[in-house]
Design an enzyme around this catalytic site. Sequence first.
Site, short mmCIF file in Angstrom:
data_model
loop_
_atom_site.label_atom_id
_atom_site.label_comp_id
_atom_site.label_asym_id
_atom_site.label_seq_id
_atom_site.Cartn_x
_atom_site.Cartn_y
_atom_site.Cartn_z
N LYS A 189 0.72 -1.19 0.05
CA LYS A 189 -0.04 -0.12 -0.03
C LYS A 189 0.76 1.16 0.08
CE LYS A 189 -3.53 -2.76 1.99
NZ LYS A 189 -4.42 -3.23 3.04
N GLN B 137 -4.85 -2.08 9.32
CA GLN B 137 -4.56 -3.18 8.64
C GLN B 137 -5.27 -4.45 9.47
OE1 GLN B 137 -3.08 -3.95 5.53
NE2 GLN B 137 -3.92 -5.88 5.79
N ASP C 53 -11.52 1.96 3.22
CA ASP C 53 -11.61 0.37 2.89
C ASP C 53 -13.07 0.21 2.81
OD1 ASP C 53 -9.30 -1.15 2.63
OD2 ASP C 53 -9.04 -1.37 4.80
C1 BQF Z 1 -0.63 -10.23 -5.79
C2 BQF Z 1 -5.24 -9.49 2.39
C3 BQF Z 1 -6.26 -11.47 3.41
C4 BQF Z 1 -6.37 -10.89 4.61
C5 BQF Z 1 -6.01 -9.60 4.89
C6 BQF Z 1 -0.84 -8.24 -4.75
C7 BQF Z 1 -1.99 -8.10 -2.54
C8 BQF Z 1 -1.71 -9.64 -2.46
C9 BQF Z 1 -1.42 -10.12 -3.81
C10 BQF Z 1 -2.29 -7.45 -1.17
C11 BQF Z 1 -4.83 -8.82 1.13
C12 BQF Z 1 -4.73 -9.44 0.09
C13 BQF Z 1 -4.60 -7.61 1.38
C14 BQF Z 1 -1.00 -9.55 -4.90
C15 BQF Z 1 -3.99 -6.41 0.38
C16 BQF Z 1 -4.36 -8.43 -1.21
O1 BQF Z 1 0.55 -9.89 -6.66
O2 BQF Z 1 -1.20 -11.27 -6.42
C17 BQF Z 1 -1.20 -7.41 -3.51
O3 BQF Z 1 -1.38 -6.49 -0.70
N1 BQF Z 1 -3.30 -7.52 -0.66
C18 BQF Z 1 -4.67 -7.13 2.86
O4 BQF Z 1 -4.46 -5.80 3.16
O5 BQF Z 1 -5.26 -7.73 3.68
C19 BQF Z 1 -5.52 -8.93 3.59
C20 BQF Z 1 -5.66 -10.99 2.13
#
Ligand code: BQF
Length: 292
Positions: free
Chosen positions: A52, A96, A119
């Site tokens: 992020k 987060q 969000d």
């Molecule tokens: C990619 C998330 C579960 C629980 C809390 C790029 C992200 C992931 C994959 C990423 C996720 C999943 C995020 C890829 C944010 C997605 O290249 O495939 C980016 O940063 N995510 C989160 O903030 O909290 C989570 C999954």
Amino acid sequence: MKLIDGKMTAAAIKEEIKAEVEQMIEAGMKRPHLAAVLVGHDGGSEAYVKNKVIACEKCGFKSSLIRLEENTTEEELLDCIRQLNEDADVDGFIVQLPLPKHINEQKVINTIDYRKDVDGIHPMNAGRMALGLPSFISATPLGIITLMKRYNIPTSGKKCVVLGRSNIVGKPMAQLMLQKEHGDATVTICHSHSTTLKQECLEADIIIAAIGRPNFVTADMVKDGAIVIDVGTTRVADPTAKNGYRLNGDVKFDEVAPKCEYITPVPGGVGPMTICSLMKNTLSAAKKEIYE
Ligand code: BQF
């Protein structure tokens, strides 16, 4: 079979956002500012917050990362949120998730000023979204809708099965696919206790898998020519990977992909679009497009 490239699409959208931010700065407006609160040192959360912060740089946003220790009390976190609510320089912020077990997640979410809830998880935004009113839309569902629009994938009147019923992905995803202005589809939501899950999937034109179980969707559950969107991002240990882990989707890609018209890969599918939609929401917040 055509691959949906989320990484490339997200990069293109971040370029568009950056160009718009440059115009805003030239017009004398302030730089959009996203803050993120990270409690503890969970490996996944650390990686997501880093993604992020990097995306903010790509978009020309200011970002602030507020780190709190794992043993932070609920009241301390709520105080931090109240400060961000009051901070006029912060356009939007995220906490987060998941949070440590001793903190009530819903109480935290309810404390976020809904006008800064980029969000889209505050009840005001979740409710307004469900009613089709202007709101911040949860980043993953918004990213998936954006991806299908960019790829001109027809959804109107189609049968869509959403696997998973979380407040952040499954429920808002089903709502958007249902709405006339977005998916305009016939929507079924399946979950861990659905007795007809496999039959529902076999009849689906579009499957959106957000159950968080690696390789859950297999070839015998997917009809020929289906569109499969994989939201899964389970981190599994992989000694051969440079950071010691890799991401595993909810779809058994190798056997499902040949049956699909379109499919999203993991990584590089939905994940980058989630981040890019958070940037979109932050830009909306800075421009006060939804509230005030
Ligand atoms: C990619 C998330 C579960 C629980 C809390 C790029 C992200 C992931 C994959 C990423 C996720 C999943 C995020 C890829 C944010 C997605 O290249 O495939 C980016 O940063 N995510 C989160 O903030 O909290 C989570 C999954």
